[in-house]
Structure formats: structure tokens, C-alpha cells
Design an enzyme around this catalytic site. Structure first.
Site, PDB file in Angstrom:
ATOM      1  N   LYS A   7     -17.545  22.051 -22.733  1.00 39.28           N
ATOM      2  CA  LYS A   7     -16.638  22.482 -21.653  1.00 39.28           C
ATOM      3  C   LYS A   7     -15.979  21.307 -20.935  1.00 39.28           C
ATOM      4  CE  LYS A   7     -18.077  27.145 -20.416  1.00 39.28           C
ATOM      5  NZ  LYS A   7     -19.151  27.455 -21.365  1.00 39.28           N
ATOM      6  N   PHE A  24     -21.015  35.708 -15.199  1.00 38.78           N
ATOM      7  CA  PHE A  24     -21.167  36.314 -13.881  1.00 38.78           C
ATOM      8  C   PHE A  24     -21.433  37.804 -14.089  1.00 38.78           C
ATOM      9  CE2 PHE A  24     -18.550  33.238 -11.030  1.00 38.78           C
ATOM     10  CZ  PHE A  24     -19.662  32.430 -10.915  1.00 38.78           C
ATOM     11  N   GLU A  80     -30.195  26.937 -17.705  1.00 36.46           N
ATOM     12  CA  GLU A  80     -30.005  27.003 -19.161  1.00 36.46           C
ATOM     13  C   GLU A  80     -30.994  26.077 -19.873  1.00 36.46           C
ATOM     14  OE1 GLU A  80     -26.020  26.319 -20.587  1.00 36.46           O
ATOM     15  OE2 GLU A  80     -26.511  27.115 -22.577  1.00 36.46           O
ATOM     16  N   HIS A  92     -13.497  25.511 -18.993  1.00 37.67           N
ATOM     17  CA  HIS A  92     -14.168  26.811 -19.067  1.00 37.67           C
ATOM     18  C   HIS A  92     -13.077  27.852 -19.274  1.00 37.67           C
ATOM     19  CE1 HIS A  92     -16.678  30.145 -18.622  1.00 37.67           C
ATOM     20  NE2 HIS A  92     -17.409  29.799 -17.584  1.00 37.67           N
ATOM     21  N   HIS A 136     -23.858  26.995 -22.888  1.00 34.83           N
ATOM     22  CA  HIS A 136     -22.861  27.510 -21.950  1.00 34.83           C
ATOM     23  C   HIS A 136     -22.431  26.354 -21.042  1.00 34.83           C
ATOM     24  CE1 HIS A 136     -20.560  30.474 -19.882  1.00 34.83           C
ATOM     25  NE2 HIS A 136     -21.175  30.282 -18.734  1.00 34.83           N
ATOM     26  N   CYS A 185     -17.442  35.700 -18.493  1.00 36.51           N
ATOM     27  CA  CYS A 185     -17.480  34.529 -19.384  1.00 36.51           C
ATOM     28  C   CYS A 185     -18.117  34.823 -20.731  1.00 36.51           C
ATOM     29  CB  CYS A 185     -18.238  33.395 -18.716  1.00 36.51           C
ATOM     30  SG  CYS A 185     -17.734  33.150 -17.019  1.00 36.51           S
TER      31      CYS A 185
END
Lengths: 417, 86
Positions: free
Chosen positions: A330, A395, A309, A335, A298, A159
Site C-alpha cells: 500500500k 471497516f 494484523e 489504499h 492488508h 476495503c
């Protein structure tokens, strides 16, 4: 050291096939999320944020290998960005590089091929399968179309792929290796196999019972994960001197890049790692926390992700954190994995340029433990922003953070594509 | 030749979105903007449409439209010969 500026942008997304359309949709929280019964493999109907985009129309069939959907989106976004920048590439351009990001590459082509082999028992694969499916196909096709002969590099950092691509290009321009870069990312993985795999990971949102378009709810008390989107975003980066020489209008300065690895868990985020990336980006940009007016988070709307976050932002911004607007977009564009960093950075740059902050959509009930200014549901206009931040946490534990800073008036462009 | 040519022409027009008037047996593929990879891919279209297998050694790249027609005719006769022998 050369300063790096942004002189062109282009986007293909579920909420608009231009930066202006994307930003307008983000401001009014117009969601591109929908139910996709055509991609269901069981009784559960998956959610997607798909782009209204005809991949076949991008390149005539007489020319080269067919393009995977992700590559076609990349090329379409780059054409917009280069057109927007006003640069004309005539022949060889060794001082220009291509820095591109993708997470899964040509997911559609791969799935089609495997379907042929294992479902239809058709082992006759198309002669151009390899060339169409290779992960560096977008960068290669961009280089071919414009005769760009400098470095052409593809980053795959889940990502954070396109954020890393943008940051690495910034470094190359800063140090004088090149003086212009076409950067960004593309992702098109709305296939039955990919959706099933993500669903099995238990990271995807379940459909909102009243309005499926509102299913992804970053920072909400009832958040339940993200929706996979598709799209591409491209930016043109130039050294400040080069942009000045050709009289180019500038959106903003790309001022900082921070990169870190968690080295903690393959999938769970870490506030330690995220904090190091944010701090490094601010330091790289020589921007103080109090100078930052907006963070495009994010914000994947997972229970753990949004909590970590929030903690990371609070650690860095401390006492000033209540005064920093933080939103995740998002919920409306999905995403977009390897492209998501570039799409969200584009939104952050446009927020800086226009002085308008996009909201966190579908935020009816904020999780009380996430004590940030999350800009719920409604945009804010007329905001004087000096610097903005875009977070991308991947990830694998890779964290990439970009910082853009307002540019002084004479170089600032007056219109937006 | 004529019947095969007309079918090949129709397939090319459909696949490459080109002007039918520009396709003759003597037209080079390059003149139609069909590059080497597109020619490779077109073998698939031919095989599906004519239900034939074009020999892997057949190279249509950089040839004429007539070369494609000949390749199709050759594959069809080979298939007929095999069917007759069986």
C-alpha cells in the site's frame, strides 16, 4: 467440485496501467503517492495515489451514458484481462458471470452533481446521472461490452469488496453454477469531499517532510496511516477443465477463500475475526501454514491496524511465522479501498508466478513489536513459492482472505501481460 | 435553418468526435453512432450553447440531425415570444 484457475489479469493503478508495470513498480518500491494541491480544501495539502488514466478515452461519447471514472477504470482493466486470457466472447455467454467490488461507487459523479446543486445552484442534473452513478455500473458496462449473460453481481464490503467478489466467484465456479467469471474491483474517490471525510477520520498519513512519496509507511515505527489511491484490477477465473480444454495458460490456482465478521467494532480491527478468516481460507485451500511463502498484508500503516494484523498472522502461523515473507504494498499504490483487494491479490499471484516477493516500501525503522519478516525496502527474487495469501480487512469488521497456489508446469503460462 | 444547422453540426462534431462531412440535416443520429442516452445528454450541450430550454417532451432519440435543428429553432422562437410578451 471444480478447481478454479486464473487465466487473465488487468490493472489500472497509480504505479502502472498493466499487471507487468504494477508488479515491476511494486518490486522496486516505486511510489505513486504525491501531494495534490488541486484537491486541498484547507491549508493542509492532501496526499493521493492517482492513476495516469484518461477516463474520457475509454468509450466513445456516442455510446450510452458517460462513464464515471471508476467505471472507466473497471472497463479498461477488464479489457486487458480478457485480452490476456485469450477468451473471445461471441454473443451470449450464460456460463460466465461478473463479480465486481466497489466501496464508494461513483464518487466523482456524485460530487460533481452535488457541487452543481449546492454550490452553483444548478438543479438541472444530467439525464444519465443515475445510470452513471449506480454502484453496479461497472458490472453492467462489462456485461454489455462482452455480451456476458450470466450472473452480474456487485459487492460493497468497504476495503474487502473486491476480495469478496473474487472469493464468491470462485465458489460459484467450484459448484458448477458458472464456469468462467470476470472478477475484480474499481475505485475512484479522489475528490475533495471524500478526501476531507477520510481526513476527518484521522486515518490518513501526513506528508513525509523529506519525500511525500514515502508518506505511507506500513509496519514502520513512525507509521501514520494510509494514502488513498485509485484504480482497478480485473482477473479472469475459469474452471480448470475449461482452461485446459481451450489450452489456456494459467497463472495460478485460486485455491481458498475465508470470510468472517468481527462483530466487535465498526472501525477497529479484531485479531479474533481476522484469525478466523485466515484459518478458513487456508483450510478451504487445503494449504498448511508452512506451505505459505508470501502474504500480501492488508497493512494500512495505521498504528492499530498493523499491530492487530501482525498478531493475527502470528496466531495462525505460530512457529513458522518467521519463515513467511509478509509485505504491504500500500505504501506505493495507496489504499484503493474497494479495488485494493483485487490489486493486491494480483500482486500476490504475480509474486507466486515469478518467484519474486515485493517489499514493504519506506520501512526505514521497523516497529520492534511487529516481529514478522516484513521484506523491508528490497524485493527478493528466486524464491520458490508454493502458496500465497492476500489479506483484506474492512471497516465494518468484514475480513476476506484469498489463497493462490502454484500450478503444475504443463498448464503454467510462460509469459505475463 | 442554415446558421442553426452549422452550429449544431459544430457541437456534434466536438461532442461526438465525428467527421463533419457525415453530418447533414437528413442524417439519422443512429448513423452517427449516437444512441438514445447520448442523445439525451446532447440536449444539455444544446441548452448551454444556445442558452435555451428545450421542452422536456421533445424526444431527440432516434431522430435526424434536422430534428435537432428544428427543436433548437422552436425553443428559440418560444423564448422570443415570451420575451416579447413580457
Amino acid at each position: 467440485m471444480h478447481r478454479v484457475v486464473i487465466t487473465g489479469m488487468g490493472t489500472i493503478t497509480a504505479i502502472g496501467n498493466s499487471p507487468a508495470a504494477l508488479f515491476e513498480s511494486a518490486l522496486v518500491a516505486r511510489s505513486g503517492v504525491r501531494l495534490a494541491p488541486e484537491l486541498a480544501v484547507s491549508a493542509a495539502i492532501p496526499l493521493v495515489a492517482s492513476a495516469a488514466f484518461d477516463a474520457a478515452a475509454v468509450v466513445p461519447r456516442q455510446r450510452g451514458a458517460p462513464l464515471d471514472r471508476a467505471t472507466a477504470m473497471a472497463l479498461a482493466a477488464v479489457r486487458q484481462a480478457i485480452g490476456d486470457s485469450g477468451i473471445r466472447f461471441d454473443g451470449q455467454s450464460p456460463d460466465t458471470g461478473i463479480y465486481w467490488g466497489t466501496g464508494m461507487g461513483a464518487a466523482n459523479t456524485l460530487e460533481d452533481s452535488y457541487r452543481g446543486i449546492f454550490q452553483d445552484n444548478n438543479w438541472r442534473l444530467r439525464p444519465t446521472s443515475i445510470i452513471t452513478a449506480m454502484n453496479n455500473a461497472p458490472a453492467a458496462v462489462i456485461s454489455l461490452e462482452y455480451g456476458i449473460t450470466g450472473p452480474s453481481i456487485t459487492y460493497s464490503v468497504a476495503c474487502a469488496s473486491s476480495s469478496v467478489a473474487i472469493g464468491e466467484a470462485m465458489r460459484a465456479i467450484r459448484h458448477g453454477a458458472i464456469d468462467c467469471a470476470i472478477v475484480g474491483g474499481s475505485e475512484a474517490m479522489l475528490t475533495r469531499g471524500m478526501l476531507s471525510a477520510w481526513s476527518a477520520l484521522r486515518a490518513l498519513a501526513t506528508p513525509d517532510p523529506i519525500d511525500a512519496a514515502c508518506s505511507c509507511k506500513p509496519f514502520a515505527a513512525d507509521r501514520c496511516g494510509f494514502v488513498i489511491g485509485e484504480g482497478a484490477a480485473a482477473l479472469v477465473l475459469e474452471s480448470f477443465e475449461r482452461a485446459q480444454e481451450r489450452g489456456a495458460g494459467v497463472y495460478a490456482e485460486l485455491a481458498g477463500f475465508g470470510l468472517s465478521s468481527d462483530a466487535a467494532h465498526i472501525a477497529d480491527p479484531s485479531a479474533e475475526g481476522q484469525t478466523r478468516a485466515i484459518a478458513a481460507a487456508l483450510q478451504d485451500a487445503s494449504v498448511r501454514p508452512e506451505d505459505v511463502g508470501y502474504i500480501n498484508a492488508h497493512g494500512t500503516a495505521t498504528v492499530l491496524g498493523d499491530r492487530i494484523e501482525t498478531e493475527s498472522i502470528r496466531r495462525i502461523f505460530g512457529e513458522v511465522s518467521p519463515r513467511v515473507a509478509v509485505s504491504s504494498t500500500k505504501g506505493v499504490h495507496g489504499h484503493v479501498m474497494g479495488a485494493t483487494g483485487a490489486i493486491e491479490f494480483t500482486i500476490a499471484v504475480l509474486a507466486l508466478h515469478h518467484g519474486s516477493v515485493p517489499p514493504t516500501a519506506h520501512l526505514r525503522r521497523t516497529d520492534p513489536s511487529l516481529d514478522l519478516d516484513l521484506v523491508p525496502n528490497a524485493a527478493r527474487h528466486g524464491v520458490a513459492l508454493e502458496a500465497v495469501v492476500s489479506n483484506s480487512f474492512a471497516f465494518g469488521g468484514s475480513n476476506a482472505v484469498l489463497v493462490a497456489r502454484r500450478i503444475a508446469e504443463p498448464q503454467r503460462r510462460s509469459t505475463v501481460a | 435553418m442554415n446558421e442553426t444547422f452549422e452550429r449544431v453540426k459544430a457541437l456534434m462534431v466536438g461532442e461526438f468526435q465525428i467527421d463533419p462531412a457525415s453530418v447533414t440535416p437528413a442524417t439519422p443520429l443512429t448513423e452517427l453512432g449516437v444512441d438514445s442516452l447520448a442523445a439525451l445528454e446532447f440536449v444539455f450541450v444544446l441548452e448551454d450553447a444556445f442558452r435555451i430550454t428545450i421542452d422536456a417532451t421533445t424526444d431527440l432519440r432516434g431522430g435526424l440531425v434536422g430534428d435537432i435543428v428544428n427543436a433548437v429553432n422552436r425553443a428559440q422562437s418560444q423564448q422570443l415570444a415570451i420575451a416579447a410578451a413580457a
